[in-house]
Design a protein around this motif. Structure first.
Motif, PDB file in Angstrom:
ATOM      1  N   UNK A  90      12.412 -19.069 -31.134  1.00  0.00           N
ATOM      2  CA  UNK A  90      11.753 -20.086 -31.958  1.00  0.00           C
ATOM      3  C   UNK A  90      12.003 -19.784 -33.424  1.00  0.00           C
ATOM      4  N   UNK A  91      11.999 -20.846 -34.256  1.00  0.00           N
ATOM      5  CA  UNK A  91      12.196 -20.631 -35.686  1.00  0.00           C
ATOM      6  C   UNK A  91      11.627 -21.784 -36.494  1.00  0.00           C
ATOM      7  N   UNK A  92      11.224 -21.447 -37.705  1.00  0.00           N
ATOM      8  CA  UNK A  92      10.794 -22.431 -38.698  1.00  0.00           C
ATOM      9  C   UNK A  92      11.544 -22.117 -39.981  1.00  0.00           C
ATOM     10  N   UNK A  93      12.248 -23.122 -40.515  1.00  0.00           N
ATOM     11  CA  UNK A  93      12.968 -22.917 -41.762  1.00  0.00           C
ATOM     12  C   UNK A  93      12.725 -24.094 -42.692  1.00  0.00           C
ATOM     13  N   UNK A  94      13.482 -24.141 -43.782  1.00  0.00           N
ATOM     14  CA  UNK A  94      13.275 -25.178 -44.776  1.00  0.00           C
ATOM     15  C   UNK A  94      13.563 -26.570 -44.240  1.00  0.00           C
ATOM     16  N   UNK A  95      14.379 -26.650 -43.206  1.00  0.00           N
ATOM     17  CA  UNK A  95      14.795 -27.956 -42.688  1.00  0.00           C
ATOM     18  C   UNK A  95      13.865 -28.441 -41.578  1.00  0.00           C
ATOM     19  N   UNK A  96      13.606 -27.602 -40.592  1.00  0.00           N
ATOM     20  CA  UNK A  96      12.775 -28.024 -39.463  1.00  0.00           C
ATOM     21  C   UNK A  96      12.212 -26.819 -38.731  1.00  0.00           C
ATOM     22  N   UNK A  97      11.435 -27.095 -37.685  1.00  0.00           N
ATOM     23  CA  UNK A  97      10.992 -26.048 -36.772  1.00  0.00           C
ATOM     24  C   UNK A  97      11.519 -26.383 -35.390  1.00  0.00           C
ATOM     25  N   UNK A  98      11.867 -25.377 -34.622  1.00  0.00           N
ATOM     26  CA  UNK A  98      12.487 -25.637 -33.331  1.00  0.00           C
ATOM     27  C   UNK A  98      12.127 -24.556 -32.323  1.00  0.00           C
ATOM     28  N   UNK A 134      16.653 -19.963 -19.046  1.00  0.00           N
ATOM     29  CA  UNK A 134      15.544 -20.909 -19.057  1.00  0.00           C
ATOM     30  C   UNK A 134      14.190 -20.326 -18.700  1.00  0.00           C
ATOM     31  N   UNK A 135      14.018 -19.016 -18.842  1.00  0.00           N
ATOM     32  CA  UNK A 135      12.743 -18.405 -18.445  1.00  0.00           C
ATOM     33  C   UNK A 135      11.574 -18.868 -19.316  1.00  0.00           C
ATOM     34  N   UNK A 136      11.887 -19.370 -20.529  1.00  0.00           N
ATOM     35  CA  UNK A 136      10.828 -19.841 -21.432  1.00  0.00           C
ATOM     36  C   UNK A 136      10.692 -21.361 -21.431  1.00  0.00           C
ATOM     37  N   UNK A 137      11.451 -22.045 -20.596  1.00  0.00           N
ATOM     38  CA  UNK A 137      11.483 -23.505 -20.638  1.00  0.00           C
ATOM     39  C   UNK A 137      10.086 -24.099 -20.433  1.00  0.00           C
ATOM     40  N   UNK A 138       9.684 -24.972 -21.374  1.00  0.00           N
ATOM     41  CA  UNK A 138       8.388 -25.673 -21.337  1.00  0.00           C
ATOM     42  C   UNK A 138       7.195 -24.716 -21.375  1.00  0.00           C
ATOM     43  N   UNK A 139       7.389 -23.518 -21.900  1.00  0.00           N
ATOM     44  CA  UNK A 139       6.290 -22.537 -21.953  1.00  0.00           C
ATOM     45  C   UNK A 139       5.939 -22.131 -23.384  1.00  0.00           C
ATOM     46  N   UNK A 140       6.735 -22.521 -24.367  1.00  0.00           N
ATOM     47  CA  UNK A 140       6.527 -22.079 -25.742  1.00  0.00           C
ATOM     48  C   UNK A 140       5.912 -23.176 -26.599  1.00  0.00           C
ATOM     49  N   UNK A 141       4.947 -22.781 -27.426  1.00  0.00           N
ATOM     50  CA  UNK A 141       4.333 -23.684 -28.400  1.00  0.00           C
ATOM     51  C   UNK A 141       4.325 -22.973 -29.747  1.00  0.00           C
ATOM     52  N   UNK A 188       1.412 -20.253 -19.235  1.00  0.00           N
ATOM     53  CA  UNK A 188       1.755 -19.969 -17.835  1.00  0.00           C
ATOM     54  C   UNK A 188       2.700 -18.770 -17.745  1.00  0.00           C
ATOM     55  N   UNK A 189       2.280 -17.678 -18.331  1.00  0.00           N
ATOM     56  CA  UNK A 189       3.145 -16.513 -18.481  1.00  0.00           C
ATOM     57  C   UNK A 189       3.405 -15.833 -17.140  1.00  0.00           C
ATOM     58  N   UNK A 190       4.595 -15.256 -16.981  1.00  0.00           N
ATOM     59  CA  UNK A 190       4.962 -14.521 -15.777  1.00  0.00           C
ATOM     60  C   UNK A 190       5.483 -13.141 -16.174  1.00  0.00           C
TER      61      UNK A 190
END
Length: 267
Positions: A160-168, A176-183, A195-197
């Motif tokens: 994950x990252x946040x920079x001057x342009x956007x956050x992603x 894909x172990x983190x797919x749909x699990x990160x906020x 839903x950590x494993x």
């Protein structure tokens, strides 16, 4: 000096491709090997390792010589450098904060820069499998010049990252172990894993390139133990046993009473 290092660090990431700049994050007192990416040096190969502008080590296969210069910079590398004569890789043992910085390996064909970041504090987090956990950035609000980067695992994979342009969110990495699990909280930079494993056990690194600052977390995931179910089962067994004993006692009393009545009638 330290601020300039981080400023250069952050902008070098955008200047060099992945094969020209490699980020290495190591905990203080650990050891780490900076790989030359050679499987075996040829007879005419030459390797030079530098820390900033200072020469640390070199191998010259033409003259069959290998030298380590560990007395540079007031001896901060003394007895800490190990050079592999076969591959040209350099190992730094018992790393300290003062060993953080830029390392360059040069051979006849190419050169690679290593950005070594050393940290000395780790926050341990234990979470039950299936629950969620938030790794706090300790920021109340992200400023315009803040640049947040979250890394995971020994390979320092960006998640994950946040920079001057956007956050992603980069949740498709690592199969894909983190797919749909990160906020990612775009106000504070904190990261939540839902839903950590057990696959998510490991080291998480937060880098704020503008401050500069670094936070490290070691997350461990444990299996849920259904203790309440076990206790309930034991209670049921005890109650059943007590009911059985009471019933048996009642039968004994009843039989004794019947026998006593028959004895009285026979008289």
């Amino acid at each position: 000096m330290f601020h300039r290092l981080w400023f250069c660090l952050w902008h070098l990431v955008g200047v060099f491709s992945d094969d020209k700049l490699k980020t290495v994050i190591v905990m203080e007192d650990d050891s780490f090997t900076l790989n030359s990416d050679l499987t075996e040096m040829r007879d005419d190969d030459q390797i030079h390792w530098r820390f900033g502008k200072y020469l640390l080590a070199e191998i010259n296969k033409r003259t069959d010589s290998m030298t380590v210069y560990d007395d540079v910079l007031d001896g901060r590398f003394r007895n800490r450098l190990k050079l592999n004569n076969q591959t040209g890789s350099l190992t730094i043992t018992n790393i300290k904060m003062k060993h953080g910085g830029f390392y360059t390996v040069e051979n006849l064909n190419t050169s690679v820069i290593f950005m070594l970041i050393v940290y000395d504090e780790v926050t341990s987090v234990s979470v039950k499998e299936g629950d969620s956990v938030t790794l706090n950035s300790d920021l109340t609000e992200i400023m315009d010049d803040d640049q947040i980067l979250w890394l995971f695992g020994s390979e320092n994979t960006i998640i994950a990252e946040i920079n001057l342009i956007n956050d992603s969110i980069c949740d498709d990495v690592l199969d894909g172990r983190f797919r749909d699990r990160l906020k990612l909280d775009n106000q504070t930079g904190s990261l939540t894993i839902t839903n950590i494993t057990t696959q998510h056990t490991g080291a998480y690194i937060l880098i704020n390139g503008a401050k500069p600052s670094l936070k490290a977390f070691r997350v461990s995931v444990y299996y849920s133990v259904h203790c309440c179910d076990s206790v309930e089962a034991v209670i049921r067994l005890v109650v059943t046993a007590l009911v059985g004993v009471a019933a048996a006692a009642a039968v004994i009393v009843l039989v004794y009473d019947i026998r006593a009545r028959r004895a009285e009638m026979d008289l």
